[in-house]
Design a protein around this motif. Sequence first.
Motif, PDB file in Angstrom:
ATOM      1  N   ARG A   9       1.289  25.568  62.331  1.00  0.00           N
ATOM      2  CA  ARG A   9       0.926  26.557  63.638  1.00  0.00           C
ATOM      3  C   ARG A   9       2.342  25.739  63.929  1.00  0.00           C
ATOM      4  O   ARG A   9       3.056  26.639  64.604  1.00  0.00           O
ATOM      5  CB  ARG A   9       0.146  25.702  64.266  1.00  0.00           C
ATOM      6  CG  ARG A   9      -1.379  26.890  63.879  1.00  0.00           C
ATOM      7  CD  ARG A   9      -2.233  25.831  65.631  1.00  0.00           C
ATOM      8  NE  ARG A   9      -4.146  26.922  65.261  1.00  0.00           N
ATOM      9  CZ  ARG A   9      -4.777  26.852  66.428  1.00  0.00           C
ATOM     10  NH1 ARG A   9      -4.348  26.303  66.850  1.00  0.00           N
ATOM     11  NH2 ARG A   9      -5.606  27.215  65.290  1.00  0.00           N
ATOM     12  N   ARG A  10       2.686  24.251  63.558  1.00  0.00           N
ATOM     13  CA  ARG A  10       4.318  23.952  63.722  1.00  0.00           C
ATOM     14  C   ARG A  10       4.892  24.343  63.162  1.00  0.00           C
ATOM     15  O   ARG A  10       6.552  24.792  63.861  1.00  0.00           O
ATOM     16  CB  ARG A  10       4.365  22.816  64.081  1.00  0.00           C
ATOM     17  CG  ARG A  10       3.749  21.351  65.774  1.00  0.00           C
ATOM     18  CD  ARG A  10       3.567  20.528  65.061  1.00  0.00           C
ATOM     19  NE  ARG A  10       4.121  19.352  63.909  1.00  0.00           N
ATOM     20  CZ  ARG A  10       2.569  18.510  63.999  1.00  0.00           C
ATOM     21  NH1 ARG A  10       1.851  18.253  65.071  1.00  0.00           N
ATOM     22  NH2 ARG A  10       2.463  17.984  62.864  1.00  0.00           N
ATOM     23  N   TRP A  12       5.094  27.641  62.068  1.00  0.00           N
ATOM     24  CA  TRP A  12       4.708  28.635  62.918  1.00  0.00           C
ATOM     25  C   TRP A  12       5.385  28.883  63.132  1.00  0.00           C
ATOM     26  O   TRP A  12       6.440  29.641  63.823  1.00  0.00           O
ATOM     27  CB  TRP A  12       3.041  29.094  62.568  1.00  0.00           C
ATOM     28  CG  TRP A  12       3.580  30.482  62.981  1.00  0.00           C
ATOM     29  CD1 TRP A  12       3.264  31.270  64.041  1.00  0.00           C
ATOM     30  CD2 TRP A  12       4.221  31.677  62.701  1.00  0.00           C
ATOM     31  NE1 TRP A  12       2.725  32.342  64.239  1.00  0.00           N
ATOM     32  CE2 TRP A  12       3.798  33.498  63.187  1.00  0.00           C
ATOM     33  CE3 TRP A  12       5.095  32.302  61.108  1.00  0.00           C
ATOM     34  CZ2 TRP A  12       3.815  34.208  63.436  1.00  0.00           C
ATOM     35  CZ3 TRP A  12       5.426  33.677  61.232  1.00  0.00           C
ATOM     36  CH2 TRP A  12       4.708  34.509  62.279  1.00  0.00           C
ATOM     37  N   SER A  13       5.659  27.829  64.512  1.00  0.00           N
ATOM     38  CA  SER A  13       6.561  27.699  65.469  1.00  0.00           C
ATOM     39  C   SER A  13       7.767  28.410  65.255  1.00  0.00           C
ATOM     40  O   SER A  13       8.743  29.027  66.373  1.00  0.00           O
ATOM     41  CB  SER A  13       6.127  27.065  66.720  1.00  0.00           C
ATOM     42  OG  SER A  13       4.256  26.460  67.451  1.00  0.00           O
ATOM     43  N   LYS A  16       9.090  31.638  64.110  1.00  0.00           N
ATOM     44  CA  LYS A  16       8.944  32.845  64.996  1.00  0.00           C
ATOM     45  C   LYS A  16      10.649  32.287  66.146  1.00  0.00           C
ATOM     46  O   LYS A  16      10.824  32.807  66.760  1.00  0.00           O
ATOM     47  CB  LYS A  16       7.417  32.295  66.036  1.00  0.00           C
ATOM     48  CG  LYS A  16       6.814  33.073  65.229  1.00  0.00           C
ATOM     49  CD  LYS A  16       5.426  33.041  65.886  1.00  0.00           C
ATOM     50  CE  LYS A  16       4.766  31.938  66.880  1.00  0.00           C
ATOM     51  NZ  LYS A  16       4.051  32.568  67.716  1.00  0.00           N
ATOM     52  N   GLY A  17      10.917  30.870  66.696  1.00  0.00           N
ATOM     53  CA  GLY A  17      12.211  30.276  66.674  1.00  0.00           C
ATOM     54  C   GLY A  17      13.153  31.010  66.746  1.00  0.00           C
ATOM     55  O   GLY A  17      13.884  31.742  67.089  1.00  0.00           O
ATOM     56  N   GLU A 111       8.371  20.206  57.935  1.00  0.00           N
ATOM     57  CA  GLU A 111       7.593  21.814  58.819  1.00  0.00           C
ATOM     58  C   GLU A 111       9.044  22.845  58.730  1.00  0.00           C
ATOM     59  O   GLU A 111       9.812  23.553  59.031  1.00  0.00           O
ATOM     60  CB  GLU A 111       7.117  21.776  60.143  1.00  0.00           C
ATOM     61  CG  GLU A 111       5.597  20.858  59.616  1.00  0.00           C
ATOM     62  CD  GLU A 111       5.196  20.187  61.328  1.00  0.00           C
ATOM     63  OE1 GLU A 111       3.368  19.535  60.617  1.00  0.00           O
ATOM     64  OE2 GLU A 111       6.290  20.540  62.242  1.00  0.00           O
ATOM     65  N   SER A 115       9.856  25.684  57.151  1.00  0.00           N
ATOM     66  CA  SER A 115      10.176  26.791  58.101  1.00  0.00           C
ATOM     67  C   SER A 115      11.913  27.725  57.841  1.00  0.00           C
ATOM     68  O   SER A 115      11.937  28.533  58.300  1.00  0.00           O
ATOM     69  CB  SER A 115      10.451  26.674  59.901  1.00  0.00           C
ATOM     70  OG  SER A 115      11.562  25.535  59.994  1.00  0.00           O
TER      71      SER A 115
END
Length: 297
Positions: A9-10, A12-13, A16-17, A111, A115
């Motif tokens: 989730r982190r 993915w955040s 998205k950012g 992460e 990302s």
Amino acid sequence: MNKNSFNLRRCWSLLKGDLSSSSLYILLYVGAVFLILLALVFFSVLTPNLAYANIPELSITGAQMAALSAMGNMGTAVLVAQIVIFSRVFANMLTRSGEIGYLMLPATNSEKWLSRVVYVVLVGAVLTFAVYYLAVLFCGVLGWMFDLESLSLLPKMVFDGSYVTSLFHFHLPWQASLVNLSSSFFIMAAFVLGGTWFRRLPWLYTALILLGTLFVIVITGAFGVGYYIIQHTDLIQKIKAAAESHNLVAMFSLVKPLFYYVTTAVLTVLSIVMLWLSYRLFCRRQLQSQRILMFKS
């Protein structure tokens, strides 16, 4: 929840950012690539490459020559666009403030690194190919509307690889797709590593290093294949028979499977190693950033 372990989730955040903050840049990139591809197609159609006509035992029409030239020029443009995007994997860390700000985000190194890699893959590979196919379809529609055979042939050549190979009277085995996939993986990994290592003009420095490395790999591979052939006398006899009968197709078909499998294996291993090195370099930058903050405080 353990903040030191990988959390999807982190990750993915963070992704998205990056996509949200770079939305304007992505739109400009898509528009620029689309217009460049169209310009290359129209240039190729207006100035077809007559070199194809000089190939013996090859009968290609002018429209087919123009479409082949357009497809080749578009492929080159897509490759250049991809390596530039891949090498900008950490473009958000070009400045010292941007680097410290990103590295201090409440997320693990894995992460943050993943990302950014997924971000450049989405933009550089998925989105770039989507724009490429959209430009091809757009040209095909224009060819159908204005009765331009060269433009009408372009979608058929791009989406049906057998059509192109039939023009040159050869067939690509299924192992060739393995080489294509591993080559794409290798290019992505190489320029991600270059983008992690170099801060300025990473695509240029990485390309120069790859050219030198490619020369070494070709020489080493030639000696390796030669050594393998020497150790297998039955293969030598088959190659000699094919050479004496001047059957070059049969001669090369004897070594093609070996070439495909070895190339795929080498490129895949090198790609994994380069991605691992990229991650390790990113972790070093995290430690350096923490030391700078401790020194300032």
